[in-house]
Structures are given as structure tokens and as C-alpha cells.
Design an enzyme around this catalytic site. Structure first.
Site, mmCIF file in Angstrom:
data_model
loop_
_atom_site.group_PDB
_atom_site.id
_atom_site.type_symbol
_atom_site.label_atom_id
_atom_site.label_comp_id
_atom_site.label_asym_id
_atom_site.label_seq_id
_atom_site.Cartn_x
_atom_site.Cartn_y
_atom_site.Cartn_z
ATOM 1 N N ASP A 196 26.888 5.722 98.899
ATOM 2 C CA ASP A 196 27.704 6.388 98.004
ATOM 3 C C ASP A 196 28.532 7.243 98.914
ATOM 4 O O ASP A 196 30.049 7.122 98.843
ATOM 5 C CB ASP A 196 27.194 7.111 96.851
ATOM 6 C CG ASP A 196 25.967 6.666 96.145
ATOM 7 O OD1 ASP A 196 26.489 5.750 95.463
ATOM 8 O OD2 ASP A 196 24.692 6.940 96.350
ATOM 9 N N HIS A 228 21.550 9.243 92.429
ATOM 10 C CA HIS A 228 22.127 8.088 92.856
ATOM 11 C C HIS A 228 22.475 7.480 91.541
ATOM 12 O O HIS A 228 21.575 6.496 91.215
ATOM 13 C CB HIS A 228 21.559 7.391 93.730
ATOM 14 C CG HIS A 228 21.816 5.802 94.039
ATOM 15 N ND1 HIS A 228 23.076 5.517 94.563
ATOM 16 C CD2 HIS A 228 21.568 4.772 93.632
ATOM 17 C CE1 HIS A 228 23.403 4.318 94.459
ATOM 18 N NE2 HIS A 228 22.208 3.626 93.974
HETATM 19 P P1 NAX Z 1 16.695 -8.302 94.606
HETATM 20 O O1 NAX Z 1 16.350 -8.591 93.521
HETATM 21 O O2 NAX Z 1 17.449 -9.191 95.335
HETATM 22 O O3 NAX Z 1 15.230 -8.008 95.647
HETATM 23 C C1 NAX Z 1 14.063 -6.919 95.084
HETATM 24 C C2 NAX Z 1 12.974 -7.589 95.632
HETATM 25 O O4 NAX Z 1 11.852 -6.783 95.192
HETATM 26 C C3 NAX Z 1 12.575 -8.730 94.820
HETATM 27 O O5 NAX Z 1 12.333 -9.946 95.989
HETATM 28 C C4 NAX Z 1 11.051 -8.743 94.331
HETATM 29 O O6 NAX Z 1 10.241 -9.639 94.221
HETATM 30 C C5 NAX Z 1 10.652 -7.363 95.279
HETATM 31 N N1 NAX Z 1 9.858 -6.364 94.584
HETATM 32 C C6 NAX Z 1 9.799 -6.226 93.149
HETATM 33 N N2 NAX Z 1 8.253 -5.512 92.893
HETATM 34 C C7 NAX Z 1 7.962 -5.280 94.075
HETATM 35 C C8 NAX Z 1 6.694 -4.569 94.260
HETATM 36 N N3 NAX Z 1 5.958 -4.102 93.458
HETATM 37 N N4 NAX Z 1 6.347 -4.476 95.672
HETATM 38 C C9 NAX Z 1 7.419 -5.320 96.541
HETATM 39 N N5 NAX Z 1 8.393 -5.981 96.331
HETATM 40 C C10 NAX Z 1 8.519 -5.817 94.835
HETATM 41 O O7 NAX Z 1 17.113 -6.747 94.739
HETATM 42 P P2 NAX Z 1 18.147 -6.092 95.757
HETATM 43 O O8 NAX Z 1 19.660 -6.560 95.661
HETATM 44 O O9 NAX Z 1 17.619 -6.643 97.093
HETATM 45 O O10 NAX Z 1 18.081 -4.573 95.426
HETATM 46 C C11 NAX Z 1 16.734 -4.011 95.807
HETATM 47 C C12 NAX Z 1 16.837 -2.620 95.055
HETATM 48 O O11 NAX Z 1 17.894 -1.666 95.757
HETATM 49 C C13 NAX Z 1 17.159 -2.664 93.658
HETATM 50 O O12 NAX Z 1 16.412 -1.668 92.873
HETATM 51 C C14 NAX Z 1 18.552 -2.019 93.732
HETATM 52 O O13 NAX Z 1 18.982 -1.420 92.264
HETATM 53 C C15 NAX Z 1 18.523 -0.898 94.729
HETATM 54 N N6 NAX Z 1 19.928 -0.573 95.179
HETATM 55 C C16 NAX Z 1 20.004 0.674 95.863
HETATM 56 C C17 NAX Z 1 21.088 1.221 96.280
HETATM 57 C C18 NAX Z 1 20.907 2.731 96.958
HETATM 58 O O14 NAX Z 1 22.149 3.116 97.280
HETATM 59 N N7 NAX Z 1 20.171 3.376 96.595
HETATM 60 C C19 NAX Z 1 22.109 0.451 96.875
HETATM 61 C C20 NAX Z 1 21.810 -1.219 96.846
HETATM 62 C C21 NAX Z 1 20.796 -1.486 95.794
HETATM 63 O O15 NAX Z 1 21.479 -1.914 94.642
#
Ligand code: NAX
Length: 343
Positions: A167, A195
Site C-alpha cells: 500500500d 490493510h
Molecule cells: P494464491 O491463491 O495464488 O496462493 C495462496 C496459496 O496458499 C495457495 O497455493 C494455497 O494452496 C496456499 N494455502 C492455503 N492454505 C494454506 C495453508 N493452511 N498452509 C499453507 N499454504 C496454504 O494467492 P496469492 O495471490 O498468492 O495471495 C496470497 C495471499 O496474499 C492472499 O491471502 C492475498 O489476499 C494476500 N495478499 C496480501 C497482500 C498484502 O499487501 N498484505 C497483497 C498481495 C496479496 O493479495
């Protein structure tokens, strides 16, 4: 130049959860190439995923191997947090469940994700290295960080962070574009609060080329209007354009966050990190709230503090309060779900 030969031989273990996801894919290669901990520090990657994603993770591992990164000394893949957090010094908690169309409200996302972070907190407490620092990225990241933190009482408050650097970077890019200067000229930009869409990006205390940003921009209406909404809704805009959410910029912000903690912020400058509140700026104690943070850059990452003495006008105070009220509400919801032991 002299190098620390010990650091060269002993890899630093970094755990990345959600390693097969799209942020993971944008992040791992940068870590392995030395962009996170520097060109002299070997790394051991501990990659945590859920069982169904482990086959895809093997493909990522093959690609990591095929890069022949000299600094990458070890890769472990697992669905067991106890293995993933074993002796890790940095835990980058990216893995989370995506928002689905059925998850209309924020609490739905919290409900889906929160149970992931309680056991991960417990596993961190039991298995991580004594110097572990944790950056929570998976959303809702402030609440998830609070939940993990509450489940690991022995890991001190100052080791826990939730990510608001993306952000901050978005806000800096908007200011630079409006002022028609390179983005490196923008400093002292802090994100306050959660966030989420309630976050408050504070341009009023930012500087552009060393001048107060409002003076350099010369358009207060823009700062109070389009600037705020563009930053607050940038994630949605990227999602609408790309069809998937921000990944490369998120991975980049993870690197920026860790490097600020390790290397320090420039004199007089600060960065944004959500940390456990101790009542600074009347933010309720215990919630994980984004503040302006200055870092000394001690190697163990503990040399940071909330910047003091920033005076918000009434509008800014109202906006920060709205965001911290949301943090309190999320804490209440996590409590109701039984995810905050001892709270
Ligand atoms: P994806 O859905 O591509 O990847 C998430 C991964 O987490 C998947 O491979 C899934 O299998 C895995 N997962 C789910 N449960 C799990 C667990 N219990 N243990 C280990 N792995 C697990 O999402 P992606 O685009 O990579 O985003 C990841 C996260 O970052 C999301 O929650 C998203 O909202 C968050 N974000 C946060 C941001 C921030 O600024 N704080 C920005 C980027 C992103 O959007």
C-alpha cells in the site's frame, strides 16, 4: 571487502507458506537469488503448502533447481507446519484461502482463513529459531497476524508484522506520478490502520524531493479525494485488469519489508508495517495496526520503533479511527471464533 565467513557457510532458513501460489511464484526466485538477505547469505527454503498443492509445488522446486542459484542450499517442501517452521529465522506467511464469490463480507474471509493461523502460530512457537521474525501477508493479514501472535505467547511482540508496504509503494507511485518526479523522491509515506479499504495513506506528512508533499503537489482536493481512493482500491483495480490479484508487486513489497527491518530505513525516513499496538497514537493495545516505522537495521530485526510526534488533523484522526475500529471488530470476531487464547 570483508565478508562474514560464518554467515556464508550457515544458511538462514526462510519459511514461505502458500509457496505454490502466485505471490509465492513471484517471491521464491528473488529470495533464492539473494535479493532478500543479500548476495553473501546462503538461504534454506522451507516451503509450506496444503496437500493438494504439493504436486504443483514440486514443479516450482524443479524451476528453482534449474536456476542453479549459488546461494540456495536447501529446499524442503511440506504440508506440516512443524517441519516448515523448523529453525526458521524468517516466516513469510503468504498462504491463505482466496476470497470466493460466496464470501461477501470481510468476516467470511476471516472465518475461512483464521483457523490456518492459530496452528501456524503454535508451530512457530514450538519449532522456529530463537530469532524468528514473522511477516503475515495472507489476508486479512492484520487479523491473521494477531491470531498467530496470540497462539505463540513466547515469541515477543516486536517480532510480528503484517504487510502494508505494498500500500505504501502504491501511494508513493501515485504521488510521484502526480508530482511528475521519480518515485525515489517520495519519502515518509506511512499507511495507518488496517490493510483494507479503510487504510489511511498519509500524504500530509510525506515528502517529495525533501518538500512537504502537499506543497509539492499543490492540489489538496486530489490528496483528500482521488489519491486516497486510488490507493485504497488499487488491489481491486489490478484484479479487474489482470483477472488475478497483485503478485509481483506483493512479492516486491515482501522484500522491501524484510530489507527495511534488516538494513534499516534511511535517516529521517520511515516505512509502513503493521505491528502489535502498545497504545501508540491512542490505537487500542494489542491490535496489529500499521504505523510509520523507523528501523535501525540491526541484524536481528528488533531495532525498530513507531515514529513519534506525528500530528494528524481532524479528518486524518477520523480516518485512522475508522480503520482501527475495523481492527477491533476483527479482533472481536476472532475472539468469538475462539482463536485468541488468553484474550
Ligand atoms: P494464491 O491463491 O495464488 O496462493 C495462496 C496459496 O496458499 C495457495 O497455493 C494455497 O494452496 C496456499 N494455502 C492455503 N492454505 C494454506 C495453508 N493452511 N498452509 C499453507 N499454504 C496454504 O494467492 P496469492 O495471490 O498468492 O495471495 C496470497 C495471499 O496474499 C492472499 O491471502 C492475498 O489476499 C494476500 N495478499 C496480501 C497482500 C498484502 O499487501 N498484505 C497483497 C498481495 C496479496 O493479495
Amino acid at each position: 571487502m570483508m565478508h562474514d565467513s560464518l554467515a556464508r557457510e550457515t544458511p538462514i532458513a526462510i519459511t514461505v507458506s502458500g509457496a505454490a501460489g502466485q505471490v509465492g511464484y513471484a517471491l521464491l526466485f528473488r529470495i533464492a537469488s539473494g535479493q532478500l538477505l543479500g548476495p553473501d547469505t546462503p538461504v534454506a527454503l522451507r516451503l509450506l503448502e496444503i496437500d493438494p498443492a504439493l504436486p504443483a509445488l514440486e514443479g516450482v522446486v524443479m524451476e528453482l533447481q534449474d536456476c542453479a542459484f549459488p546461494l540456495l542450499q536447501e529446499i524442503v517442501t511440506t504440508a506440516d507446519p512443524a517441519v516448515a517452521f523448523d529453525s526458521c529465522s524468517w516466516a513469510l506467511l503468504v498462504g491463505a484461502r482466496r476470497r470466493t464469490p460466496e464470501m461477501k463480507k470481510r468476516i467470511d474471509l476471516l472465518e475461512a482463513n483464521a483457523p490456518i493461523f492459530a496452528p501456524q502460530g503454535q508451530a512457530l512457537a514450538a519449532h522456529a529459531a530463537a530469532d524468528v521474525r514473522i511477516l503475515v501477508v495472507g489476508n486479512p493479514c492484520n487479523a491473521n497476524c494477531l491470531i498467530a501472535r496470540s497462539n505463540a505467547p513466547d515469541i515477543p511482540d516486536e517480532r510480528w508484522f503484517a504487510m502494508t508496504r505494498l500500500d505504501e509503494n502504491r501511494a508513493k507511485a501515485q504521488l510521484a506520478s502526480k508530482a511528475e518526479v521519480p518515485v525515489g523522491e517520495v519519502s515518509r509515506l506511512a499507511i495507518w490502520g488496517n490493510h483494507s479499504n479503510t487504510q489511511y495513506p498519509d500524504a500530509w506528512h510525506a515528502q517529495i524531493g525533501g518538500r512537504p508533499a502537499p506543497e509539492a503537489i499543490g492540489d489538496d482536493a486530489w490528496l483528500r479525494g482521488d489519491f486516497l481512493t486510488t490507493v485504497q482500491q488499487r488491489g481491486d483495480a489490478v484484479l479487474a485488469a489482470r483477472g488475478v490479484s497483485s503478485a509481483a508487486s506483493a512479492a516486491n513489497a515482501i522484500l522491501d519489508s524484510v530489507r527495511a527491518l534488516r538494513d534499516g530505513t534511511a535517516a529521517g525516513d520511515w516505512t509502513s508495517l503493521a505491528v502489535v499496538s502498545h497504545g501508540e497514537y491512542d490505537v487500542p493495545e494489542g491490535v496489529v495496526c500499521s504505523f510509520p516505522i523507523s528501523c535501525e537495521g540491526e541484524p536481528n530485526g528488533s531495532g525498530w520503533r513507531v515514529v513519534e510526534g506525528i500530528e494528524h488533523d481532524e479528518e486524518a484522526q477520523r480516518r485512522v479511527r475508522a480503520s482501527t475500529d475495523e481492527l477491533l471488530e476483527e479482533r472481536r470476531q476472532a475472539q468469538a471464533l475462539g482463536l485468541l487464547p488468553g484474550a
